[in-house]
Design a protein around this motif. Structure first.
Motif, PDB file in Angstrom:
ATOM      1  N   GLN A  62      14.764 102.481  36.990  1.00 53.08           N
ATOM      2  CA  GLN A  62      13.934 103.339  36.272  1.00 53.08           C
ATOM      3  C   GLN A  62      14.420 104.170  35.211  1.00 53.08           C
ATOM      4  OE1 GLN A  62      11.453 105.024  39.269  1.00 53.08           O
ATOM      5  NE2 GLN A  62      10.072 103.505  39.524  1.00 53.08           N
ATOM      6  N   SER A  63      15.674 104.564  35.729  1.00 51.09           N
ATOM      7  CA  SER A  63      16.158 105.757  35.007  1.00 51.09           C
ATOM      8  C   SER A  63      16.884 105.000  33.680  1.00 51.09           C
ATOM      9  CB  SER A  63      17.231 106.540  35.596  1.00 51.09           C
ATOM     10  OG  SER A  63      18.222 105.605  36.401  1.00 51.09           O
ATOM     11  N   ALA A  64      17.447 103.741  34.079  1.00 52.65           N
ATOM     12  CA  ALA A  64      18.051 102.846  32.954  1.00 52.65           C
ATOM     13  C   ALA A  64      16.742 102.689  31.889  1.00 52.65           C
ATOM     14  CB  ALA A  64      18.640 101.577  33.244  1.00 52.65           C
ATOM     15  N   ARG A  65      15.781 102.360  32.277  1.00 54.96           N
ATOM     16  CA  ARG A  65      14.785 101.931  31.019  1.00 54.96           C
ATOM     17  C   ARG A  65      14.316 103.379  30.526  1.00 54.96           C
ATOM     18  NH1 ARG A  65      12.229  98.686  35.085  1.00 54.96           N
ATOM     19  NH2 ARG A  65      11.048 100.391  36.077  1.00 54.96           N
ATOM     20  N   GLN A  66      14.466 104.562  31.363  1.00 53.19           N
ATOM     21  CA  GLN A  66      14.212 105.702  30.555  1.00 53.19           C
ATOM     22  C   GLN A  66      15.317 106.302  29.805  1.00 53.19           C
ATOM     23  OE1 GLN A  66      11.362 107.858  31.242  1.00 53.19           O
ATOM     24  NE2 GLN A  66      12.363 108.986  29.677  1.00 53.19           N
ATOM     25  N   LEU A  67      16.415 105.937  29.741  1.00 54.08           N
ATOM     26  CA  LEU A  67      17.477 106.257  29.045  1.00 54.08           C
ATOM     27  C   LEU A  67      17.321 105.264  27.937  1.00 54.08           C
ATOM     28  CD1 LEU A  67      20.515 106.564  31.497  1.00 54.08           C
ATOM     29  CD2 LEU A  67      19.451 108.500  29.992  1.00 54.08           C
ATOM     30  N   ALA A  68      16.919 103.949  27.881  1.00 57.52           N
ATOM     31  CA  ALA A  68      16.999 103.069  26.888  1.00 57.52           C
ATOM     32  C   ALA A  68      15.732 103.481  26.122  1.00 57.52           C
ATOM     33  CB  ALA A  68      16.572 101.686  27.309  1.00 57.52           C
ATOM     34  N   ARG A  69      14.855 104.336  26.301  1.00 58.68           N
ATOM     35  CA  ARG A  69      13.868 104.788  25.537  1.00 58.68           C
ATOM     36  C   ARG A  69      14.285 105.730  24.505  1.00 58.68           C
ATOM     37  NH1 ARG A  69       9.958 105.994  30.187  1.00 58.68           N
ATOM     38  NH2 ARG A  69       9.548 103.919  30.807  1.00 58.68           N
TER      39      ARG A  69
END
Lengths: 872, 109
Positions: A62-69
């Protein structure tokens, strides 16, 4: 689990339909009765043994997705933290390799070195063998005592040859230093006693020998033309005063030796001093020409003070300071960006909290993001550290790389920098994580409230940190530019000292064991070589170096160099030419460098006569030795200008010399790490016809290029290696490069540090400006809609941003003034250079500041007002 | 339909184990059997059932395997293990002591 829940819901739906509920309603009721699928899934998973692993994986995903945003913000954060890690690693690796890395032998409180000091304690150096032998019984009362002699040696294996540092050792040296060979054996007692031709080689030297030549106890190498058998290997990178590559038994004829003592446990350093204080070990011989050495004392010092490393405390502290600056800028920058992220995410955190996410869950999620950022920063740091170390190394010439410097990325330091950066991220990030998880969801959903972190508050805190970065960047940029300027000034001085005709001049030293007759023959042969335009015979003496003086030459007869031959077995006496003190003006003491030169030297070295005349090859030595002095020396000793014709005594009891001429002084650059000076060098010149010399060397003027002549000279010199040793065949450019190396290293490390810090600060400012512009998007949209132009709106935000950094600029100015003032005293830089550098630094950084503010603000302001307002 | 009663804290494990004593069942069937056996008084919170089943499986009291229900749906079928039987006996005894104590309290004058 999803499949199982789906099956359950289907059963429930089917049952409801069977009871007559319409399908859509049945589906709705089934789901309602079941409750939150996600919650059920999480509750079920949390009871499993490896639930934490699942949680971790989920948080990381989830945090990787958040950072990728927000890819740009993420890249900026990772990049700046990584750059900081790289910078700290690079500088601290340098500090570690130069000052901190333990010496390879056991240096402890019991290890001392003993040196010879002049009566005025001005000069310390290795001692003569005669004094050494006399002092040995006394020193052995203190502990295990070893003698050694150091120097360079010409090493030849097959067709390849190189110069290498060599340490001659006695039976005790390696034992005192607690060194043992990593392969092979030590010399036997008999080999030590006979000074046998056996050698220990360092591992790195052994590794570059041809494969066929690498058989221990069989391999033959040539040391100064003498075949030696390699019997053992010493570990790579050994530094014993200088990096030593070759170790051979000490010879009785080695004239200059040093002592190293491992004191007995009961013997304190003070008691050594007490034992040596006031004692002389050699009585002046009646009638001897040289009596000065008899007044020298022996002095013991802890081994680590023995000049193994340059300028220990001051320079190391300086680079520690630079490391701290980079670290502070990195931490400040990371803090700024983390605050900015918090503001952007306050709604998201509040929503999660409102939907029932626990505080630990939110904190875990944020820390998972920090873990990703740390990982990315670490990767950038690995690459950055390698590249920056390579960049510094590339700016340092490999030729003559100093023995004390083995510079590479130190991975322990890298890990330390990563840990420190990660700690900064976590500590600073913990605040938003804590506030976010404790927020009242309803209040948090409202604009600007809830988390206690308003856009304005973040900007204010970010601005303070940015001011700090700006101030430190200004200081570091100023220092690095001034250091580069100082290096260029030093180079210019050395370059100007030689005219264009002589830029290919060669200098090489000949071993002191070279008989004069052989040396003179060699000089004649080299003079006859077609590519050589001129040869100067030059013996260089630093201040207070003693000169060997044949006893039969007490009253030197009129002999020219080609006629004079020393008698075999003739005892040599010593003069301390530093005692060449004429009547000094106003009680000032002058210690000239004494050079014994031939008549070619003055033309070759660009030393026109100011007063009087020069001596030439036919100069006869009668009652007084003819002497030429440099202008600055003449000005110190004979302020009234009556140098020519004055008579001085060479040594306290030595022969007299008469000044025949005054020549132009030479400015000389002396470079050390962090500090350096340019100063005239007081010199006196004696004619080589007096037949005495130390550290003899030749200086050649060429008709051909240096590379060609190097081959010719190498071949020519190799023919004479049976008669004497020679070493250090180098161009004057190479010699100058070596002399300026410390300053070059300082300038290079500072320049790369400044580049990294400016890059970090620029990214930080860009991020803050972008965040400020986005936060004021609605206001900007309204202003644009009401008729303000793009440039007006952009100008307004940029002006506000620049006002925020005004404090940093003032702080930076104070810092640069202080740095400039300090560097004026430590390096050869002028006030005008400092002023130019200030102007350039301020202009350059202001431009960077303006651009990093203008670009993101302009991007927001260029959006059409309608789009901006629609997006609200 | 009689009024529904909430399950007492800690009693869900006991009831699930009891439901599985004679036959392997899937999740929906367990919920249905509990409702049927309690004459529709006890209604297991469906959101609590699956976490409880996972917990029992984790502790080794039930085994789970994918199968097909008589209705032809793919379902996960739970079977009581030996360990589960012992646990059921223990929990049954605890419940007996607990209910006895509660009854004694209620009968007291």
């Amino acid at each position: 689990m999803d499949e199982e829940i789906a099956s359950h819901l289907a059963f429930a739906e089917y049952e409801l339909i069977a009871q007559g509920v319409p399908p859509d309603e049945a589906r709705r009721r089934a789901r309602l009765a079941f409750g939150g699928v996600q919650q059920v899934r999480e509750t079920a998973m949390s009871d499993r043994a490896f639930a934490w692993l699942d949680d971790l994986g989920r948080d990381l995903r989830q945090s990787a997705r958040q950072l990728a945003r927000a890819p740009f913000a993420t890249a900026a954060l990772m990049g700046t933290a990584g750059l900081g890690i790289a910078g700290v690693t690079m500088i601290f690796s340098f500090v570690n390799s130069v000052w901190l890395k333990p010496l390879p032998y056991e240096v402890d409180a019991q290890l001392s070195s003993v040196r010879s000091v002049s009566p005025d304690r001005f000069v310390q150096e290795v001692t003569t063998r005669r004094i050494a032998e006399a002092a040995l019984p006394t020193l052995r009362q203190l502990g295990r005592t070893a003698m050694y002699a150091e120097g360079t040696v010409r090493l030849t294996v097959g067709d390849s040859a190189m110069n290498a540092y060599r340490t001659r050792i006695d039976t005790a040296t390696l034992g005192v230093l607690r060194l043992t060979p990593i392969a092979g054996r030590l010399p036997t007692a008999a080999e030590y006693a006979q000074s046998a031709s056996v050698a220990l080689l360092s591992q790195e030297l052994w590794d570059v020998l041809p494969d066929t030549a690498r058989v221990l106890d069989s391999t033959q190498i040539m040391l100064d033309g003498v075949p030696h058998r390699v019997i053992g290997l010493m570990q790579a990178g050994l530094r014993f005063h200088e990096r030593s590559y070759v170790w051979t038994p000490l010879r009785p004829q080695d004239e200059w030796v040093g002592f190293v003592i491992r004191r007995d446990a009961t013997v304190s350093a003070d008691s050594v001093g007490g034992l040596l204080a006031g004692r002389t070990f050699v009585a002046a011989e009646p009638g001897a020409l040289d009596t000065s050495r008899a007044r020298w004392r022996l002095m013991a010092a802890p081994m680590h003070d023995r000049g193994v490393r340059p300028q220990t405390v001051g320079a190391a502290a300086f680079f520690f300071l630079i490391t701290a600056l980079v670290l502070i800028v990195t931490a400040a920058n990371v803090a700024t960006q983390i605050f900015a992220r918090t503001v952007r995410r306050r709604h998201e955190l509040a929503t999660c909290a409102a939907l029932g996410a626990t505080s630990s869950r939110l904190a875990r999620r944020l820390f998972a993001e920090y873990a990703w950022i740390g990982l990315g920063a670490g990767m950038v740091g690995v690459i950055g550290a390698q590249l920056s170390v390579q960049a510094v190394l590339a700016s340092i010439p490999r030729q003559g790389f100093p023995g004390w410097l083995s510079f590479s990325v130190d991975w322990r330091i890298f890990l330390f920098a990563v840990a420190l950066t990660a700690a900064t991220i976590v500590l600073i990030g913990a605040m938003p994580a804590r506030e976010g998880s404790r927020a009242d969801p309803l209040q948090a959903m409202r604009e600007g409230g809830g988390l206690g972190i308003t856009s304005r508050g973040v900007r204010r805190r970010g601005a303070r940190l940015l001011e700090l970065q700006l101030a430190l960047s200004m200081v570091l940029v100023t220092m690095s530019v001034l250091a580069v300027g100082a290096y260029r000034t030093l180079s210019q001085v050395e370059h100007d000292a030689r005219d264009a005709e002589r830029i290919d001049a060669f200098a090489f030293s000949i071993g002191e064991d070279a008989p004069d007759s052989t040396r003179i023959r060699l000089i004649d042969e080299i003079k006859a070589a077609p590519d050589v335009r001129a040869v100067a015979d030059l013996a260089v003496h630093g201040p207070a170096r003693a000169v060997r003086w044949p006893s039969s030459q007490r009253d030197p007869a009129s002999r020219t160099s080609s006629e004079w031959t020393p008698r075999k077995g003739e005892p040599l006496r010593f003069y301390s030419l530093s005692d060449t003190t004429a009547p000094l003006g106003a009680g000032r003491v002058s210690r000239p460098a004494v050079r014994v030169v031939d008549d070619t030297f003055f033309a070759l070295d660009g030393r026109p006569v100011r007063h009087g005349r020069l001596f030439d090859a036919s100069t006869e030595i009668s009652a007084h030795i003819p002497m030429v002095v440099s202008e600055d020396y003449a000005a110190i000793v004979w302020p009234s200008g009556q140098a020519v014709g004055s008579i001085v005594r060479v040594g306290r009891d030595g022969p007299t010399a008469q000044v025949v001429g005054v020549v132009r002084a030479r400015m000389r650059a002396r470079s050390q790490i962090v500090t350096s000076v340019i100063a005239p060098e007081p010199e006196v010149f004696l004619p080589s016809t007096i037949g005495v010399r130390m550290q003899p060397s030749l200086r050649l003027q060429l008709r051909t290029d240096a590379a060609t002549l190097r081959r010719i000279l190498t071949h020519e010199l190799a023919r004479h290696t049976d008669a004497f040793s020679f070493s250090r065949l180098e161009t004057l450019t190479e010699r100058d490069t070596l002399a300026l190396l410390p300053m070059r290293i300082t300038a290079s490390v500072l320049a790369w540090s400044a580049t990294i810090v400016v890059a970090i600060a620029a990214v930080g400012l860009y991020g803050l400006a972008a965040q400020a512009a986005l936060a004021r998007r609605s206001e900007l949209g309204i202003r644009l809609a009401l008729g303000a132009t793009e440039s007006q709106v952009t100008g307004m935000v940029v002006r506000e941003m620049l006002r925020l950094t005004l404090g940093g600029a003032v702080l930076g100015l104070i810092g640069t003034v202080a740095a400039g003032y300090w560097m004026l005293g430590a390096m050869p830089i002028s006030v005008s250079m400092v002023l130019v550098v200030w102007t350039l630094t301020i202009t350059g950084l202001t431009t960077v500041l303006f651009l990093t503010c203008w670009v993101p603000v302009r991007r927001v302001a260029r959006a059409a007002p309608a789009d901006v307002l629609r997006a609200l | 339909m009689p009024p529904r009663a909430d399950l007492l804290q800690g009693s869900l494990d006991l009831l699930i184990l009891k439901c599985l004593l004679n036959d392997p069942l899937h999740g929906w069937a367990i919920a249905k059997r509990l409702r049927d056996w309690s004459s529709e008084v006890l209604e297991v919170n469906q959101g609590s059932l699956y976490p409880a089943l996972y917990r029992l499986e984790e502790r080794g009291w039930v085994d789970a395997a994918w199968g097909v229900s008589p209705e032809g749906r793919k379902v996960k079928v739970y079977t009581l293990t030996k360990l589960g039987r012992r646990q059921l006996d223990e929990e049954r005894e605890q419940w007996r002591r607990f209910s006895l104590a509660v009854n004694q309290v209620l009968r007291a004058t």
